[in-house]
Scaffold this active site. Structure first.
Site, PDB file in Angstrom:
ATOM      1  CG  ASP A  38       2.969  -0.440  -0.212  1.00  0.00           C
ATOM      2  OD1 ASP A  38       3.176   0.768  -0.042  1.00  0.00           O
ATOM      3  OD2 ASP A  38       1.998  -1.041   0.291  1.00  0.00           O
ATOM      4  NE  ARG A  75       5.551   4.793   1.744  1.00  0.00           N
ATOM      5  CZ  ARG A  75       4.578   3.946   1.343  1.00  0.00           C
ATOM      6  NH1 ARG A  75       4.774   2.639   1.375  1.00  0.00           N
ATOM      7  NH2 ARG A  75       3.428   4.419   0.913  1.00  0.00           N
TER       8      ARG A  75
END
Ligand SMILES: Cc1cc2nc3c(=O)[nH]c(=O)nc-3n(C[C@H](O)[C@H](O)[C@H](O)COP(=O)(O)OP(=O)(O)OC[C@H]3O[C@@H](n4cnc5c(N)ncnc54)[C@H](O)[C@@H]3O)c2cc1C
Length: 308
Positions: free
Chosen positions: A134, A184
């Site tokens: 992340d 992402r």
């Protein structure tokens, strides 16, 4: 503006105490979080897989400054991956994990975080699946990308995240749009200073569209994380224009947000992954979700004020 104020206020221990203790909070937490334990995470993963959706599991928690805690979080991921693997849920990367570098020791030192992430990558490989790192606040983006680059030598499928709100985002997308690299793209959930980030919503959206183009035109594997209908439409058009096969990129959305759209995309043949957080340390995650959605925030504040 409201988002910035809320994200800043959320750091107050008194507000944290008020929100976590309020009975009304539970229902909202349950709509965004899969539960507290590995069995909860596995149960929700099974249900999403049955509906044709891919999954990325996040064990909630961040900003650890305790080495024992960083090890415990790493152990949790290793255990989770073994359970998912044993149930056949990781086959072909169907369920993977998302890891916050500050949850596994980035604030202690980069070596500790890299060592813990390498352990999680090895457990993921053993289970036949992948890991995505992340993106957190801007100060830890560079060390996170450096860890990802280093570990990709042994784990080429280790994914990372670009936040379109950051001014560096487009350059990062161009640098990362290499063969096979999983990236992402999200708008960014943290309150960042003007010096490093676009703060107007339309500038963030424009940056997202530029990054999207860079990733979709490149040879990597784009993972488009947004609930924004306009950006999803642009992605669909770009996939047609660039002739991308449906299995060469994926959409991603958060658990509990736009579930009907998640199913629509999966039923239309797209790869659609749901990011599923679980665990007891949900406070920071909940605040970020409320800050994104003024309607939810107003509802939440009203319920905090009620005695039921
Ligand atoms: C799979 C995934 C992974 C992510 N990983 C990261 C990460 O690593 N780092 C990071 O900084 N951020 C991450 N994010 C969060 C992201 O940066 C945004 O903060 C968040 O997705 C909201 O932006 P949006 O693109 O959906 O657009 P927005 O403009 O915020 O929302 C577009 C529309 O989506 C719907 N929507 C959005 N949020 C909500 C909500 N809370 N409740 C109900 N409806 C809502 C509404 O219809 C809204 O109009 C991730 C998001 C996703 C989907």
């Amino acid at each position: 503006m409201l988002r910035r104020v809320l994200l800043a206020a959320a750091a107050s221990p008194r507000l944290r105490q008020l929100i976590t203790a309020a009975p009304a909070t539970r229902a909202i937490v349950d709509s965004y979080v899969a539960g507290e334990t590995v069995p909860d995470a596995v149960r929700v993963t099974r249900a999403l897989r049955a509906a044709g959706l891919l999954v990325s599991l996040d064990y909630l928690g961040e900003d650890t400054k305790d080495p024992a805690q960083a090890t415990a979080v790493t152990d949790e991921y290793v255990h989770l991956l073994a359970r998912l693997g044993a149930e056949g849920l990781t086959r072909g990367g169907a369920a993977e994990v998302s890891v916050k570098p500050t949850a596994v020791g980035l604030f202690l030192d980069a070596g500790t975080a890299a060592g813990n992430i390498a352990r999680i990558c090895a457990a993921a490989a053993e289970a036949g699946t992948t890991v995505t790192l992340d993106a957190e606040e801007h100060a830890v983006i560079e060390p996170t990308l450096q860890i990802a680059a280093k570990l990709r030598a042994e784990h080429p499928d280790l994914g990372c995240v670009v936040q379109a709100c950051l001014r560096r985002a487009e350059a990062d997308c161009r640098a990362l749009a290499a063969h096979g690299v999983r990236v992402r793209l999200c708008k960014g959930a943290y309150s960042e200073p003007d010096a490093v980030a676009f703060t107007a919503r339309r500038d963030v959206d424009r940056s997202y569209a530029r990054c999207l183009r860079a990733l979709m035109n490149g040879p990597g594997y784009p993972m488009l994380a947004t609930h924004d209908p306009r950006l999803i439409q642009i992605t669909e058009s770009l996939a047609l224009l660039t002739g991308r096969a449906p299995d060469s990129f994926e959409y991603q959305m958060l658990y509990g947000i736009r579930p009907t759209e998640q199913r629509r995309l999966a039923n239309a043949g797209a790869r659609m992954r749901v990011y599923v957080p679980y665990g007891g340390d949900w406070y920071a995650y909940l605040i970020r979700r409320l800050a994104e959605r003024p309607a939810n925030l107003a509802f939440f504040l009203r319920s905090l004020g009620s005695t039921k």
